[in-house]
Design an enzyme around this catalytic site. Sequence first.
Site, mmCIF file in Angstrom:
data_model
loop_
_atom_site.group_PDB
_atom_site.id
_atom_site.type_symbol
_atom_site.label_atom_id
_atom_site.label_comp_id
_atom_site.label_asym_id
_atom_site.label_seq_id
_atom_site.Cartn_x
_atom_site.Cartn_y
_atom_site.Cartn_z
ATOM 1 N N LYS A 99 41.445 3.589 22.172
ATOM 2 C CA LYS A 99 41.484 4.923 21.977
ATOM 3 C C LYS A 99 40.433 5.605 22.692
ATOM 4 O O LYS A 99 40.505 6.854 22.664
ATOM 5 C CB LYS A 99 41.395 5.024 20.178
ATOM 6 C CG LYS A 99 41.554 6.370 19.703
ATOM 7 C CD LYS A 99 41.574 6.482 18.127
ATOM 8 C CE LYS A 99 41.564 7.927 17.734
ATOM 9 N NZ LYS A 99 41.480 7.784 16.339
ATOM 10 N N ASP A 101 47.293 6.297 10.474
ATOM 11 C CA ASP A 101 45.949 6.521 10.818
ATOM 12 C C ASP A 101 45.748 5.696 12.129
ATOM 13 O O ASP A 101 45.712 4.274 11.954
ATOM 14 C CB ASP A 101 45.014 6.398 9.735
ATOM 15 C CG ASP A 101 43.385 6.138 10.187
ATOM 16 O OD1 ASP A 101 43.171 6.530 11.261
ATOM 17 O OD2 ASP A 101 42.628 5.933 9.457
ATOM 18 N N GLU A 119 42.173 14.058 11.319
ATOM 19 C CA GLU A 119 41.631 13.122 10.543
ATOM 20 C C GLU A 119 40.673 13.624 9.290
ATOM 21 O O GLU A 119 41.064 13.339 8.301
ATOM 22 C CB GLU A 119 40.732 12.215 11.255
ATOM 23 C CG GLU A 119 41.543 11.252 12.078
ATOM 24 C CD GLU A 119 40.849 10.430 13.120
ATOM 25 O OE1 GLU A 119 39.795 10.185 13.018
ATOM 26 O OE2 GLU A 119 41.505 9.792 14.149
ATOM 27 N N ASP A 127 32.581 11.694 9.285
ATOM 28 C CA ASP A 127 33.587 10.606 9.775
ATOM 29 C C ASP A 127 33.090 9.736 10.776
ATOM 30 O O ASP A 127 33.094 10.311 11.933
ATOM 31 C CB ASP A 127 34.993 11.099 9.862
ATOM 32 C CG ASP A 127 35.847 9.726 10.296
ATOM 33 O OD1 ASP A 127 35.483 8.721 10.182
ATOM 34 O OD2 ASP A 127 37.415 10.244 10.531
HETATM 35 MG MG MG Z 1 39.109 6.547 11.607
#
Ligand code: MG
Length: 402
Positions: free
Chosen positions: A69, A7, A168, A190
């Site tokens: 990111k 992840d 994800e 999320d």
């Molecule tokens: Mg995450």
Amino acid sequence: MTIVGIDLGTTNSLIGVMEKGRPRIFRGEDGGTLVPSIVAFDAKGKPLVGSLAKAGKIQNVLRTIYSSKRFVGKGGKDVEPWMHLLPFDFSKSDDQMVRFSINDKTYTPIEIAAFVIRHLKNMAQCQMLEKVEKAVITVPAYFNDAQRQATKFAGELAGLEVVRILNEPTAACLAYGLDKKARGTVAIFDLGGGTFDISVLRISLSVFEVLATNGNTALGGDDFDHAIAEKLGKEITEVTGLNPMSTPEGRSRLISEAEKAKRALSDATETLFEWNYCHTRFERSLSRSELEKWILPIVRQAEDPCRRCMADARLNPEDITDVILVGGSTRVPLVKKLVEEIFQRKPICTLNPDEVVAIGAAVQAGVLMGQAGELLLLDVIPLSLGIETMGGITAKLIHRNS
Ligand code: MG
Ligand code: ADP
């Protein structure tokens, strides 16, 4: 041949593997499973990754890259709105790809991600006493093709063959073992440090079908920290005459204290906020209701993507069987409240929201190793694809969520 699951988060990254049919998430040097996605360089340019980089973040503020990111697969223009919020330097020379300037070198977000991945790989290798050569890496469902390719490339730079890029939210479903449930429609909410994803999946007989995805690649817990820092920064200036935002170190310390207060207020209704810098001290108590007032406009930004996602899937809230919470920021009570309001039901949060995605990545890696039985993932494209025709107009050929 072992395949690991990674992840690769904006704030934290994790690595896991399937062992004897169970997912195992590796622990870092600080004993925890979360490796901060932070790379710090010393004066000679030697990189330090994870919790050690985070520990030195405030002192080494100009040479510490975090939240990178957010910049993966982006050009200079895309990131202008955030540049002033981050203390490190961006190189102005290249508009095609964002670059960070450290000492006299520049690094792309891909290279930064590769440092993090290599660190995770070493961590797993040391604990498994085995070479790791293949990985499944997760990305936000809303990542476009350039961002997915960039992630894959980062894995390769770190010496891994990336056998699968996994969304994800799909990973979250796998972690909850929802494949074992006969059928259902699941929403995955999320909210991490830098990105927000909402996806609706239909699961029937071990087939996962993503019905729709939506989100915001620039919404997360970092924004809560910045909102708190902005409010308290003004107060500090009024009370002490010192503007904490005027130096990178003062600002960094302010944001880090803001984050600490935010976390405390997920459990307590009142906490003490402290800021110490240059022999100046500021403290005051902070209540959850104050925090909620400040972050409400940001939390609300998650609402529209949720409604659009349900509309795209042609579903109403009552059609959703379960809602799953993923990401550290879903620990904020106001976020849970909003989710409950939108989907009109209590969300499931029995697994640690920090580890859910990594567990799912490990499960998928296990499937690819032939360890976890049959499982079929059907996905949709998150953004429309088209060709640019005369006059810079894009003709859509394949629509999003096909
Ligand atoms: Mg995450
Ligand atoms: P990412 O997927 O972006 O790497 P994570 O899922 O690890 O992010 O979430 C990181 C975010 O969660 C950070 O903004 C952090 O401040 C926030 N967070 C972690 N724990 C808590 C908590 N107890 N209360 C509020 N926010 C939290």
